[in-house]
Scaffold this active site. Structure first.
Site, PDB file in Angstrom:
ATOM      1  N   ARG A 147      15.813   5.804  10.644  1.00 35.23           N
ATOM      2  CA  ARG A 147      14.962   4.595  10.674  1.00 35.23           C
ATOM      3  C   ARG A 147      15.203   3.701   9.715  1.00 35.23           C
ATOM      4  O   ARG A 147      15.488   3.819   8.312  1.00 35.23           O
ATOM      5  CB  ARG A 147      13.583   5.071  10.508  1.00 35.23           C
ATOM      6  CG  ARG A 147      12.138   4.465  10.465  1.00 35.23           C
ATOM      7  CD  ARG A 147      10.869   4.987  10.235  1.00 35.23           C
ATOM      8  NE  ARG A 147      10.732   4.559   8.733  1.00 35.23           N
ATOM      9  CZ  ARG A 147       9.285   4.607   8.073  1.00 35.23           C
ATOM     10  NH1 ARG A 147       8.397   5.037   9.121  1.00 35.23           N
ATOM     11  NH2 ARG A 147       9.114   4.206   6.822  1.00 35.23           N
ATOM     12  N   TYR A 159       5.823  -2.307   2.548  1.00 34.11           N
ATOM     13  CA  TYR A 159       5.711  -0.663   2.441  1.00 34.11           C
ATOM     14  C   TYR A 159       6.580  -0.107   3.112  1.00 34.11           C
ATOM     15  O   TYR A 159       7.287  -0.666   4.081  1.00 34.11           O
ATOM     16  CB  TYR A 159       4.333  -0.680   3.257  1.00 34.11           C
ATOM     17  CG  TYR A 159       3.920   0.767   3.577  1.00 34.11           C
ATOM     18  CD1 TYR A 159       3.636   1.738   2.344  1.00 34.11           C
ATOM     19  CD2 TYR A 159       4.287   1.434   4.706  1.00 34.11           C
ATOM     20  CE1 TYR A 159       3.285   2.889   2.686  1.00 34.11           C
ATOM     21  CE2 TYR A 159       4.120   2.740   4.713  1.00 34.11           C
ATOM     22  CZ  TYR A 159       3.785   3.722   3.869  1.00 34.11           C
ATOM     23  OH  TYR A 159       3.297   4.995   4.063  1.00 34.11           O
ATOM     24  N   ASP A 210       9.866   1.173  12.415  1.00 34.69           N
ATOM     25  CA  ASP A 210       8.620   1.340  12.336  1.00 34.69           C
ATOM     26  C   ASP A 210       7.918  -0.046  11.955  1.00 34.69           C
ATOM     27  O   ASP A 210       8.216  -0.543  10.876  1.00 34.69           O
ATOM     28  CB  ASP A 210       8.099   2.251  11.318  1.00 34.69           C
ATOM     29  CG  ASP A 210       6.662   2.818  11.380  1.00 34.69           C
ATOM     30  OD1 ASP A 210       5.664   2.162  11.878  1.00 34.69           O
ATOM     31  OD2 ASP A 210       6.264   3.751  10.550  1.00 34.69           O
ATOM     32  N   HIS A 212       4.405  -0.577  11.717  1.00 29.56           N
ATOM     33  CA  HIS A 212       3.191  -0.174  10.939  1.00 29.56           C
ATOM     34  C   HIS A 212       2.113  -0.746  11.464  1.00 29.56           C
ATOM     35  O   HIS A 212       1.329  -1.381  10.643  1.00 29.56           O
ATOM     36  CB  HIS A 212       3.382  -0.259   9.447  1.00 29.56           C
ATOM     37  CG  HIS A 212       4.409   0.514   8.894  1.00 29.56           C
ATOM     38  ND1 HIS A 212       4.188   1.819   8.685  1.00 29.56           N
ATOM     39  CD2 HIS A 212       5.612   0.413   8.220  1.00 29.56           C
ATOM     40  CE1 HIS A 212       5.242   2.538   8.255  1.00 29.56           C
ATOM     41  NE2 HIS A 212       6.039   1.640   7.652  1.00 29.56           N
ATOM     42  N   GLU A 236       8.367   1.747  16.612  1.00 30.12           N
ATOM     43  CA  GLU A 236       7.021   2.550  16.211  1.00 30.12           C
ATOM     44  C   GLU A 236       5.890   1.613  15.728  1.00 30.12           C
ATOM     45  O   GLU A 236       6.098   0.768  15.349  1.00 30.12           O
ATOM     46  CB  GLU A 236       7.212   3.397  15.179  1.00 30.12           C
ATOM     47  CG  GLU A 236       6.289   4.349  14.794  1.00 30.12           C
ATOM     48  CD  GLU A 236       6.773   5.382  13.513  1.00 30.12           C
ATOM     49  OE1 GLU A 236       7.613   5.571  13.372  1.00 30.12           O
ATOM     50  OE2 GLU A 236       5.701   5.682  12.769  1.00 30.12           O
ATOM     51  N   GLU A 262       0.844   8.461  15.254  1.00 27.68           N
ATOM     52  CA  GLU A 262       0.790   9.165  14.096  1.00 27.68           C
ATOM     53  C   GLU A 262      -0.693   9.146  13.224  1.00 27.68           C
ATOM     54  O   GLU A 262      -1.154  10.050  12.572  1.00 27.68           O
ATOM     55  CB  GLU A 262       1.726   8.725  12.879  1.00 27.68           C
ATOM     56  CG  GLU A 262       1.410   7.340  12.031  1.00 27.68           C
ATOM     57  CD  GLU A 262       2.540   6.833  11.042  1.00 27.68           C
ATOM     58  OE1 GLU A 262       3.821   7.162  11.452  1.00 27.68           O
ATOM     59  OE2 GLU A 262       2.208   6.242  10.304  1.00 27.68           O
ATOM     60  N   ARG A 283       3.445  10.587  18.942  1.00 24.78           N
ATOM     61  CA  ARG A 283       3.689  10.805  17.602  1.00 24.78           C
ATOM     62  C   ARG A 283       2.856  11.705  16.919  1.00 24.78           C
ATOM     63  O   ARG A 283       2.627  11.620  15.591  1.00 24.78           O
ATOM     64  CB  ARG A 283       4.074   9.709  16.662  1.00 24.78           C
ATOM     65  CG  ARG A 283       5.495   9.259  16.981  1.00 24.78           C
ATOM     66  CD  ARG A 283       5.921   8.035  16.209  1.00 24.78           C
ATOM     67  NE  ARG A 283       5.523   7.912  14.755  1.00 24.78           N
ATOM     68  CZ  ARG A 283       6.111   8.823  13.815  1.00 24.78           C
ATOM     69  NH1 ARG A 283       6.942   9.561  14.257  1.00 24.78           N
ATOM     70  NH2 ARG A 283       5.720   8.754  12.720  1.00 24.78           N
ATOM     71  N   GLU A 339      10.223  13.622  12.806  1.00 25.74           N
ATOM     72  CA  GLU A 339      10.662  12.617  11.740  1.00 25.74           C
ATOM     73  C   GLU A 339      10.727  13.698  10.446  1.00 25.74           C
ATOM     74  O   GLU A 339      10.006  14.782  10.467  1.00 25.74           O
ATOM     75  CB  GLU A 339       9.260  11.800  11.458  1.00 25.74           C
ATOM     76  CG  GLU A 339       9.330  10.971  10.159  1.00 25.74           C
ATOM     77  CD  GLU A 339       8.111  10.155   9.888  1.00 25.74           C
ATOM     78  OE1 GLU A 339       7.108  10.439  10.339  1.00 25.74           O
ATOM     79  OE2 GLU A 339       8.233   9.107   9.055  1.00 25.74           O
ATOM     80  N   TRP A 402      -2.191  -2.659   9.121  1.00 29.11           N
ATOM     81  CA  TRP A 402      -1.311  -1.880   8.102  1.00 29.11           C
ATOM     82  C   TRP A 402      -0.221  -1.877   8.947  1.00 29.11           C
ATOM     83  O   TRP A 402       0.128  -1.477   9.880  1.00 29.11           O
ATOM     84  CB  TRP A 402      -1.939  -0.357   8.335  1.00 29.11           C
ATOM     85  CG  TRP A 402      -1.939   0.073   6.933  1.00 29.11           C
ATOM     86  CD1 TRP A 402      -2.706   0.111   6.058  1.00 29.11           C
ATOM     87  CD2 TRP A 402      -0.861   0.851   6.410  1.00 29.11           C
ATOM     88  NE1 TRP A 402      -2.517   0.922   4.942  1.00 29.11           N
ATOM     89  CE2 TRP A 402      -1.113   1.294   5.336  1.00 29.11           C
ATOM     90  CE3 TRP A 402       0.609   1.194   6.711  1.00 29.11           C
ATOM     91  CZ2 TRP A 402      -0.438   2.078   4.432  1.00 29.11           C
ATOM     92  CZ3 TRP A 402       1.135   2.025   6.294  1.00 29.11           C
ATOM     93  CH2 TRP A 402       0.986   2.478   4.920  1.00 29.11           C
TER      94      TRP A 402
HETATM   95  O1  KDG Z   1       0.109   8.475   5.250  1.00 31.09           O
HETATM   96  C1  KDG Z   1       0.599   7.412   6.107  1.00 31.09           C
HETATM   97  C2  KDG Z   1       2.371   7.780   6.172  1.00 31.09           C
HETATM   98  O2  KDG Z   1       2.433   9.027   6.362  1.00 31.09           O
HETATM   99  C3  KDG Z   1       2.788   6.801   6.784  1.00 31.09           C
HETATM  100  O3  KDG Z   1       2.602   5.537   6.481  1.00 31.09           O
HETATM  101  C4  KDG Z   1       4.119   6.856   7.170  1.00 31.09           C
HETATM  102  O4  KDG Z   1       4.430   5.389   8.871  1.00 31.09           O
HETATM  103  C5  KDG Z   1       4.705   6.458   8.329  1.00 31.09           C
HETATM  104  C6  KDG Z   1       5.752   7.241   9.240  1.00 31.09           C
HETATM  105  O5  KDG Z   1       6.142   6.767  10.311  1.00 31.09           O
HETATM  106  O6  KDG Z   1       6.003   8.244   8.568  1.00 31.09           O
HETATM  107 MG    MG Z   2       4.982   5.327  10.970  1.00 31.03          MG
END
Ligand code: KDG
Ligand code: MG
Length: 402
Positions: A147, A159, A210, A212, A236, A262, A283, A339, A402
Site C-alpha cells: 500500500r 494521515y 487508501d 480514507h 480503498e 474497515e 474489509r 492487511e 476522515w
Molecule cells: O483505527 C483506524 C485505523 O486502523 C485505520 O485508520 C487504518 O485505514 C486504516 C487501514 O487501512 O489500515
Molecule cells: Mg483503511
C-alpha cells in the site's frame, strides 16, 4: 465445558489493547480481541458490566447460540461497541473449542483452502521520492503487495505517513491531532505518484492505496479513472459508506477495483455493496464485525457475488485479532488479501504468537486454537493511556471526512 471465569485485560505496550480471557472448568482458556481504537474503555465497560455476568456457567461449546444470545438478547443491535464486545466473546470461544480439540482453529473452519495468506504492507513517505524509497524497502522485505501513501505537496501532514520511519501509529496520546486537507491537492498528486511507482517497480508488484473516506463519489470516480493505467490491486475507502448506493456512481466510471469495510460492524453495512457488486473486496475485521461467526456469514454472502475478503489489519487490531484473521483467511474460499502492519517488539512480547511472516506471505501456525497468548504480568506493566485518532479539517477549517 462451563465457563468459570472471565476477565478483561486493558494494556498499552506502546498502544492500547483490550483483551478478553475466558476460562473453563477444564482449565483451558480462550482469548478474544476487543480493541476499538480511541474508544477502548467503552468496550471494556460493555464487557465488564453487561456481558461477563452472563457468561459464567455457560457451556463454552455453544458458539453460535452464544452469539445470538448476546446479539438478539441485548435488544439494541449492531454498533462498533456492541459488535466488538460480541466479537471478543466469539473469538475466545472459537479459541477455546479448537484448544479443547487440540487443533489449530482453521481446521474447525473447513480446513486450509490455500497454503499461505497473501498480505500487504504499508509503505509511506513524506514526499514522492521518500515514498519510492519506502516501497523499495517493502519490496526488499519480500512483500508482493504494497500500500503506497505519501505526503501531499502543499499539505503540512497526511494521515498514514509516519514520522521518520516505515511505520505509523493510527492513534496518538493526548488530544486528537488535527490534519489539514485539500481534495484538489490530493487528486492532482496521487495519479503522478502511481505513474512513478509503476515506472520504478514494473507491472508485477501489487500496489494498493487508501483514500480514507475523503472523496465524494464523483471525485472518487475521477481518481479511479485516472489510476486505471497503473492497475491498482485496489483503491480503498474512496468515499464514506453510510450510503451504500453512492458507490454506483464510482462503479459506473471506473474499472479500478474498490475495497471497503474497515469501519463496518455488520453484514447489513455491506449488503447492498455486495449484492449490487459495487465493490471487489470487503474489509470487515474479526474484532469490529462480530467475530469469526459473523465474519464467515459476510464472506459467504460475498462469495455468491464474486466479492473477495481483504480484512483490516492495522496495529490497532491486536495480535489476538491478527491470529484469528489468519485462521479465517487461510480457510475461507473467497479470500483476497490480508492487511499486515507488524506490531512493536513490546506488543509482540505481551502477545507471544505462533503466526509468522515470510516472503510476503503469512501462516497461522499449527498450535492448537488461535496460537496466541497474553503475558498478563507483562501486560500489567503497561497501563492504559488515553489516545485518539487524528481529525481532518479542510484548509478553511471545516471538519472533513476522515
Ligand atoms: O483505527 C483506524 C485505523 O486502523 C485505520 O485508520 C487504518 O485505514 C486504516 C487501514 O487501512 O489500515
Ligand atoms: Mg483503511
Amino acid at each position: 465445558m462451563k465457563i468459570v471465569d472471565a476477565k478483561v485485560i486493558v494494556c498499552c505496550p506502546g498502544r492500547n489493547f483490550v483483551t478478553l480471557k475466558l476460562l473453563t472448568e477444564d482449565g483451558i482458556y480462550g482469548l478474544g480481541d476487543a480493541t476499538l481504537n480511541g474508544r477502548e474503555l467503552a468496550v471494556a465497560a460493555y464487557l465488564n458490566e453487561h456481558i461477563l455476568p452472563l457468561l459464567i456457567g455457560r457451556d463454552a461449546r455453544r458458539i453460535e447460540d452464544t452469539w445470538h444470545y448476546l446479539y438478539k438478547g441485548a435488544y439494541w443491535r449492531r454498533g462498533p461497541v456492541t459488535m466488538s464486545a460480541i466479537a471478543a466473546v466469539d473469538t475466545a470461544l472459537w479459541d477455546l473449542k479448537a484448544k479443547s480439540l487440540g487443533v489449530p482453529l482453521y481446521q474447525l473452519l473447513g480446513g486450509a483452502s490455500r497454503e499461505s495468506v497473501l498480505v500487504y504492507g504499508h509503505a509511506a513517505g513524506t514526499d514522492l521520492d521518500d515514498t519510492v524509497r519506502a516501497v523499495a524497502h517493502y519490496a526488499e522485505l519480500g512483500y508482493k503487495a504494497i500500500r503506497a501513501q505519501s505526503g501531499i505537496p502543499g499539505l503540512a501532514g497526511t494521515y498514514g505517513v509516519g514520522r521518520g520511519g516505515t511505520h505509523y501509529e493510527p492513534a496518538e496520546k493526548g488530544a486528537p491531532p488535527e490534519n489539514r486537507w485539500s481534495t484538489e491537492h490530493y487528486l492532482n498528486f496521487v495519479p503522478q505518484m502511481f505513474s512513478r511507482l509503476r515506472k520504478e517497480f514494473g507491472p508485477s508488484i501489487h500496489l494498493l492505496h487508501d483514500a480514507h473516506h475523503r472523496l465524494t463519489p464523483i471525485e472518487a470516480a475521477r481518481l479511479g479513472k485516472e489510476l486505471e493505467p497503473y492497475h491498482l490491486f485496489w483503491l480503498e475507502d474512496p468515499t464514506p459508506a453510510e450510503l451504500q448506493e453512492r458507490f454506483r456512481t464510482i462503479r459506473q466510471h471506473t474499472t479500478t477495483p474498490l475495497a471497503v469495510g474497515e469501519v463496518f460492524n455488520s453484514i447489513y453495512d455491506c449488503q447492498q455493496l455486495i449484492e449490487e457488486q459495487l465493490i471487489d473486496y470487503i474489509r470487515t475485521s474479526v474484532v469490529h464485525a462480530g467475530g469469526i461467526t459473523h465474519l464467515r456469514k459476510i464472506a459467504s454472502l460475498a462469495e455468491m457475488y464474486q466479492v473477495r475478503t481483504g480484512a483490516h489489519g492495522a496495529t490497532d487490531l491486536s495480535p489476538v485479532c491478527m491470529a484469528a484473521a489468519l485462521h479465517f483467511d487461510i480457510s475461507v474460499h473467497n479470500f483476497g488479501i490480508q492487511e499486515y502492519m507488524p506490531q512493536t517488539e513490546e506488543t509482540d512480547k505481551v502477545f507471544p504468537h505462533s503466526y509468522s511472516f515470510e516472503n510476503g506471505l503469512m501462516y497461522p501456525g499449527d498450535a492448537p486454537g488461535l496460537g496466541v497468548d497474553i503475558d498478563e504480568s507483562l501486560a500489567a506493566q503497561h497501563p492504559y493511556q488515553r489516545a485518539y485518532l487524528p481529525i481532518n479539517r479542510k484548509l478553511d477549517g471545516t471538519m472533513h471526512d476522515w
